[in-house]
Design a protein around this motif. Structure first.
Motif, PDB file in Angstrom:
ATOM      1  N   GLY A 169      -6.817  38.591 -76.723  1.00 29.02           N
ATOM      2  CA  GLY A 169      -5.927  38.308 -75.607  1.00 29.02           C
ATOM      3  C   GLY A 169      -5.886  39.386 -74.550  1.00 29.02           C
ATOM      4  N   LEU A 170      -6.725  40.413 -74.669  1.00 30.45           N
ATOM      5  CA  LEU A 170      -6.653  41.546 -73.747  1.00 30.45           C
ATOM      6  C   LEU A 170      -8.038  41.966 -73.287  1.00 30.45           C
ATOM      7  N   ILE A 171      -8.240  41.938 -71.971  1.00 25.51           N
ATOM      8  CA  ILE A 171      -9.465  42.422 -71.345  1.00 25.51           C
ATOM      9  C   ILE A 171      -9.199  43.796 -70.765  1.00 25.51           C
ATOM     10  N   ARG A 172     -10.137  44.698 -70.929  1.00 26.17           N
ATOM     11  CA  ARG A 172     -10.078  46.021 -70.305  1.00 26.17           C
ATOM     12  C   ARG A 172     -11.175  46.105 -69.252  1.00 26.17           C
ATOM     13  N   SER A 173     -10.902  46.844 -68.185  1.00 21.76           N
ATOM     14  CA  SER A 173     -11.847  46.846 -67.075  1.00 21.76           C
ATOM     15  C   SER A 173     -11.676  48.095 -66.228  1.00 21.76           C
ATOM     16  N   ALA A 174     -12.701  48.372 -65.426  1.00 22.02           N
ATOM     17  CA  ALA A 174     -12.573  49.340 -64.347  1.00 22.02           C
ATOM     18  C   ALA A 174     -11.864  48.672 -63.169  1.00 22.02           C
ATOM     19  N   ASN A 175     -11.686  49.426 -62.118  1.00 22.21           N
ATOM     20  CA  ASN A 175     -11.058  48.980 -60.889  1.00 22.21           C
ATOM     21  C   ASN A 175     -11.610  47.625 -60.433  1.00 22.21           C
ATOM     22  N   LEU A 176     -10.736  46.678 -60.187  1.00 26.43           N
ATOM     23  CA  LEU A 176     -11.172  45.334 -59.815  1.00 26.43           C
ATOM     24  C   LEU A 176     -11.700  45.247 -58.388  1.00 26.43           C
ATOM     25  N   SER A 177     -11.552  46.323 -57.613  1.00 25.49           N
ATOM     26  CA  SER A 177     -12.141  46.317 -56.280  1.00 25.49           C
ATOM     27  C   SER A 177     -13.660  46.361 -56.335  1.00 25.49           C
ATOM     28  N   PHE A 178     -14.227  46.705 -57.506  1.00 20.94           N
ATOM     29  CA  PHE A 178     -15.674  46.653 -57.671  1.00 20.94           C
ATOM     30  C   PHE A 178     -16.189  45.216 -57.668  1.00 20.94           C
ATOM     31  N   LEU A 179     -15.349  44.260 -58.030  1.00 21.18           N
ATOM     32  CA  LEU A 179     -15.778  42.867 -58.120  1.00 21.18           C
ATOM     33  C   LEU A 179     -16.229  42.331 -56.767  1.00 21.18           C
ATOM     34  N   SER A 180     -17.254  41.499 -56.788  1.00 22.07           N
ATOM     35  CA  SER A 180     -17.633  40.765 -55.581  1.00 22.07           C
ATOM     36  C   SER A 180     -16.641  39.624 -55.372  1.00 22.07           C
ATOM     37  N   GLY A 181     -16.757  38.945 -54.241  1.00 23.21           N
ATOM     38  CA  GLY A 181     -15.919  37.777 -54.005  1.00 23.21           C
ATOM     39  C   GLY A 181     -16.106  36.736 -55.087  1.00 23.21           C
ATOM     40  N   GLN A 182     -17.343  36.551 -55.516  1.00 24.69           N
ATOM     41  CA  GLN A 182     -17.627  35.603 -56.591  1.00 24.69           C
ATOM     42  C   GLN A 182     -16.981  36.063 -57.895  1.00 24.69           C
ATOM     43  N   GLY A 183     -17.026  37.374 -58.150  1.00 25.71           N
ATOM     44  CA  GLY A 183     -16.419  37.909 -59.362  1.00 25.71           C
ATOM     45  C   GLY A 183     -14.915  37.748 -59.366  1.00 25.71           C
ATOM     46  N   ARG A 184     -14.291  37.936 -58.218  1.00 28.23           N
ATOM     47  CA  ARG A 184     -12.839  37.765 -58.129  1.00 28.23           C
ATOM     48  C   ARG A 184     -12.444  36.302 -58.371  1.00 28.23           C
ATOM     49  N   ALA A 185     -13.230  35.400 -57.838  1.00 28.34           N
ATOM     50  CA  ALA A 185     -12.956  33.979 -58.071  1.00 28.34           C
ATOM     51  C   ALA A 185     -13.106  33.643 -59.550  1.00 28.34           C
ATOM     52  N   ALA A 186     -14.117  34.220 -60.208  1.00 24.13           N
ATOM     53  CA  ALA A 186     -14.322  33.971 -61.636  1.00 24.13           C
ATOM     54  C   ALA A 186     -13.155  34.504 -62.451  1.00 24.13           C
ATOM     55  N   LEU A 187     -12.623  35.657 -62.071  1.00 20.69           N
ATOM     56  CA  LEU A 187     -11.457  36.196 -62.774  1.00 20.69           C
ATOM     57  C   LEU A 187     -10.282  35.230 -62.681  1.00 20.69           C
ATOM     58  N   LEU A 188     -10.022  34.715 -61.500  1.00 23.03           N
ATOM     59  CA  LEU A 188      -8.890  33.802 -61.328  1.00 23.03           C
ATOM     60  C   LEU A 188      -9.087  32.513 -62.112  1.00 23.03           C
ATOM     61  N   GLN A 189     -10.338  32.117 -62.307  1.00 22.05           N
ATOM     62  CA  GLN A 189     -10.615  30.887 -63.042  1.00 22.05           C
ATOM     63  C   GLN A 189     -10.602  31.091 -64.555  1.00 22.05           C
ATOM     64  N   ALA A 190     -10.492  32.338 -64.991  1.00 21.44           N
ATOM     65  CA  ALA A 190     -10.594  32.641 -66.429  1.00 21.44           C
ATOM     66  C   ALA A 190      -9.279  32.517 -67.175  1.00 21.44           C
ATOM     67  N   GLY A 191      -8.206  32.178 -66.475  1.00 23.76           N
ATOM     68  CA  GLY A 191      -6.923  32.025 -67.151  1.00 23.76           C
ATOM     69  C   GLY A 191      -6.190  33.335 -67.374  1.00 23.76           C
ATOM     70  N   ILE A 192      -6.369  34.282 -66.452  1.00 21.90           N
ATOM     71  CA  ILE A 192      -5.672  35.559 -66.548  1.00 21.90           C
ATOM     72  C   ILE A 192      -4.231  35.372 -66.080  1.00 21.90           C
ATOM     73  N   SER A 193      -3.282  35.636 -66.947  1.00 21.60           N
ATOM     74  CA  SER A 193      -1.878  35.469 -66.563  1.00 21.60           C
ATOM     75  C   SER A 193      -1.227  36.772 -66.136  1.00 21.60           C
ATOM     76  N   ARG A 194      -1.833  37.902 -66.483  1.00 22.88           N
ATOM     77  CA  ARG A 194      -1.262  39.196 -66.121  1.00 22.88           C
ATOM     78  C   ARG A 194      -2.370  40.211 -65.903  1.00 22.88           C
ATOM     79  N   VAL A 195      -2.373  40.839 -64.725  1.00 25.69           N
ATOM     80  CA  VAL A 195      -3.256  41.959 -64.402  1.00 25.69           C
ATOM     81  C   VAL A 195      -2.380  43.190 -64.257  1.00 25.69           C
ATOM     82  N   ILE A 196      -2.613  44.202 -65.100  1.00 24.51           N
ATOM     83  CA  ILE A 196      -1.825  45.437 -65.059  1.00 24.51           C
ATOM     84  C   ILE A 196      -2.710  46.562 -64.550  1.00 24.51           C
ATOM     85  N   ASP A 197      -2.366  47.064 -63.382  1.00 27.43           N
ATOM     86  CA  ASP A 197      -3.096  48.127 -62.704  1.00 27.43           C
ATOM     87  C   ASP A 197      -2.404  49.454 -63.035  1.00 27.43           C
ATOM     88  N   LEU A 198      -3.106  50.342 -63.734  1.00 27.33           N
ATOM     89  CA  LEU A 198      -2.529  51.605 -64.196  1.00 27.33           C
ATOM     90  C   LEU A 198      -2.646  52.728 -63.176  1.00 27.33           C
TER      91      LEU A 198
END
Length: 235
Positions: free
Chosen positions: A19-48
């Motif tokens: 239930g938990l994905i870990r990642s680097a800064n999401l600004s690295f994502l392309s536009g396509q990558g950001r759309a894929a994240l939103l389609q993946a069913g992410i209910s909470r993004v916590i920016d540390l």
């Protein structure tokens, strides 16, 4: 361990728990990558990251209901700043985080607890240290073995090799570059040392979170939620 994430241009993105994905800064994502994240069913993004970091690399999902900015490092905390200045290894940094950022860590776990059903994602800049510690604590709460936790932590080096090279090349001062080289690596012994400190000073993850205001009654459904993202915590 679960497989990496293949969102376009994602950096150091993978499942830490079902239930938990870990990642680097999401600004690295392309536009396509950001759309894929939103389609993946992410209910909470916590920016540390801190607000200053966000000014340099703006959060692409800021303003969306999924997004929360919960900086892990306390601001202008003298004890934390002294411990960080004295740190020689990543283990030293992680022990400092545990000892001086307990309220922040408990708030992060509280946000996970309160998230709507679905996958959760936690990230900092490189997804290595702050994210690495939060991921390790979540895995500890879910009773993964220390070998599994250390293996996930060490996996970061495989994802960040090019990032490390770039960071070192950007540092012109030889002394600072040598210090940076010591910490731009994810040695299993560093995260294991942090977890041993969690045990010896704080009595383990459950006692630690309880000390900073998260009851065990709330921890147990969170652990279940981290292993089954469709659950909704009720405690």
């Amino acid at each position: 361990m679960p497989t990496p994430i293949d969102w376009d241009a994602a950096l150091n993105a993978r499942f830490a728990l079902p239930g938990l994905i870990r990642s680097a800064n999401l600004s690295f994502l392309s536009g396509q990558g950001r759309a894929a994240l939103l389609q993946a069913g992410i209910s909470r993004v916590i920016d540390l990251r801190s607000r200053a970091e966000r000014q340099i690399d703006p959060a692409p999902f800021a303003g969306r209901p999924e997004y929360l900015n919960l900086p892990l490092l306390p601001y202008r905390n003298r004890a934390m700043n002294r411990a960080s200045a004295d740190a020689q290894t990543n283990a030293d940094f992680y022990r400092a985080y545990l000892d001086h950022a307990g309220n922040q860590i408990a708030a992060i776990f509280g946000a996970m607890h309160d998230a709507p059903p679905g996958l959760m994602l936690v990230h900092c800049h490189a997804g290595k240290d702050r994210t690495g510690l939060v991921a390790a604590l979540a895995q500890e709460l879910c009773r993964l073995s220390r070998d599994e936790i250390a293996a996930d932590y060490a996996e970061t080096d495989r994802h960040l090799e090019a990032f490390y090279i770039d960071q070192l090349e950007r540092q012109p001062d030889p002394e600072k570059r040598a210090r940076l080289a010591r910490v731009l690596v994810s040695r299993p012994q560093d995260i294991l040392a942090a977890l041993e400190h969690l045990d010896s000073r704080w009595g383990g993850i459950e006692s630690y979170l309880e000390a900073f205001g998260m009851s065990r009654a709330g921890q147990h459904p969170l652990a279940a939620r981290l292993q089954n993202p469709e659950l909704l915590n009720s405690a």
